[in-house]
Write a protein that holds these residues in place. Structure first.
Motif, short mmCIF file in Angstrom:
data_model
loop_
_atom_site.label_atom_id
_atom_site.label_comp_id
_atom_site.label_asym_id
_atom_site.label_seq_id
_atom_site.Cartn_x
_atom_site.Cartn_y
_atom_site.Cartn_z
N GLY A 190 0.82 -1.20 0.00
CA GLY A 190 0.00 0.00 0.00
C GLY A 190 0.85 1.25 0.00
N MET A 191 0.39 2.28 -0.69
CA MET A 191 1.10 3.56 -0.73
C MET A 191 0.08 4.68 -0.93
SD MET A 191 2.82 2.76 -4.40
CE MET A 191 2.64 0.97 -4.17
N ARG A 192 0.47 5.90 -0.64
CA ARG A 192 -0.48 6.99 -0.77
C ARG A 192 -0.73 7.30 -2.24
NH1 ARG A 192 3.41 11.90 1.35
NH2 ARG A 192 4.12 12.64 -0.70
N LYS A 193 -1.86 7.90 -2.52
CA LYS A 193 -2.22 8.23 -3.90
C LYS A 193 -1.38 9.39 -4.42
CE LYS A 193 -6.85 6.57 -4.81
NZ LYS A 193 -6.37 5.76 -5.93
N GLY A 194 -1.31 9.46 -5.76
CA GLY A 194 -0.61 10.57 -6.40
C GLY A 194 0.90 10.43 -6.43
N GLU A 195 1.40 9.19 -6.34
CA GLU A 195 2.83 8.95 -6.42
C GLU A 195 3.11 7.92 -7.50
OE1 GLU A 195 4.93 10.75 -4.93
OE2 GLU A 195 3.69 11.71 -3.39
#
Length: 267
Positions: free
Chosen positions: A221-226
């Protein structure tokens, strides 16, 4: 001052503010590589994905997956302890760079964070002692069922539980596991390996799989917009599915090979 001049000045101010905002949002991959360290959020008590051995060393399939990722990227690894219910908030608030912690892909989560290519499966099962008859969701009515808050197990149980089901939610799998081992509860919506852990710790319980609710895909999982960070991790997952490294890690802790669904998703 003329109206047209005021408008021009306002446009200049808005443009400068927008530029400043864009400059403030640094690319996360660049930030991670510059720091030479990646912060990975993980719940440390979800065997066999993550747990401590008799020397209190953190081990497990997710642990070794994170270690391999950091090694291949040439980065120092920092584990950020969390519980399953806090995985999304830890990404959104910047407490961790990524999450590697039995993180199943769901439409709800995909609205607020991004996921990598799947690297492992997560089965959602209903487990109970052999002497309890359960063949499907309808048999849960009137019974006490436990689950771990913030997990896909809990989400899937909520979807299929009939009226009258008594759902007790614990904050982490370690507490749920203790409840099952000690006999505080008889029915657990969990994973096959956690069910087997109960049987190992208390052979008199002898839980078995009553039915499978769903098979989910676990991913980073990772934050959006990357997009650059996502591409980097996607490439890493595909490479290590292809070369067998991720399969070896999974088999070491789960005693089985990765299913075709995971391998095909990474092709």
């Amino acid at each position: 001052m003329s109206t047209s001049l005021i408008r021009r000045q306002l446009c200049l101010l808005l443009g400068a503010a927008a530029l400043g905002t864009g400059m403030a949002h640094a690319d996360q991959l660049d930030t991670i590589m510059a720091a030479k360290k990646i912060r990975v959020a993980i719940d440390m008590a979800v065997p066999p994905y993550s747990m401590k051995d008799d020397k209190l060393k953190l081990i497990g399939s997710d642990v070794e997956t994170a270690e391999l990722l950091a090694k291949d990227l040439g980065l120092e690894l920092e584990f950020v302890p969390t519980v399953l219910s806090n995985r999304v908030p830890f990404l959104q608030t910047g407490k961790a760079d990524i999450v590697v912690s039995v993180f199943a892909i769901t439409p709800e989560r995909a609205k607020v964070i991004d996921f990598s290519v799947p690297y492992a499966p997560v089965l959602v099962i209903v487990a109970a002692p052999k002497n309890i008859k359960i063949t499907g969701p309808a048999d849960l009515a009137g019974k006490k069922v436990i689950s771990t808050r913030g997990t896909t197990n809990d989400q899937e149980l909520t979807k299929i539980a009939p009226p009258g089901t008594q759902i007790t939610r614990f904050d982490d799998d370690a507490t749920s596991l203790t409840a099952m081992v000690s006999g505080q509860a008889d029915i657990w919506v969990t994973t096959p390996m956690l069910m087997r852990t109960v049987n190992e710790k208390n052979p008199s319980r002898q839980l078995e799989v009553k039915f499978t609710i769903k098979a989910n895909m676990a991913a980073v999982g990772m934050r959006k917009g990357e997009p650059r960070l996502k591409e980097k991790i996607d490439t890493w997952v595909r490479t290590n599915l292809k070369n067998g490294q991720l399969n070896a890690i999974y088999k070491k802790y789960h005693q089985m090979d990765l299913p075709a669904e995971v391998l095909n998703a990474g092709s």
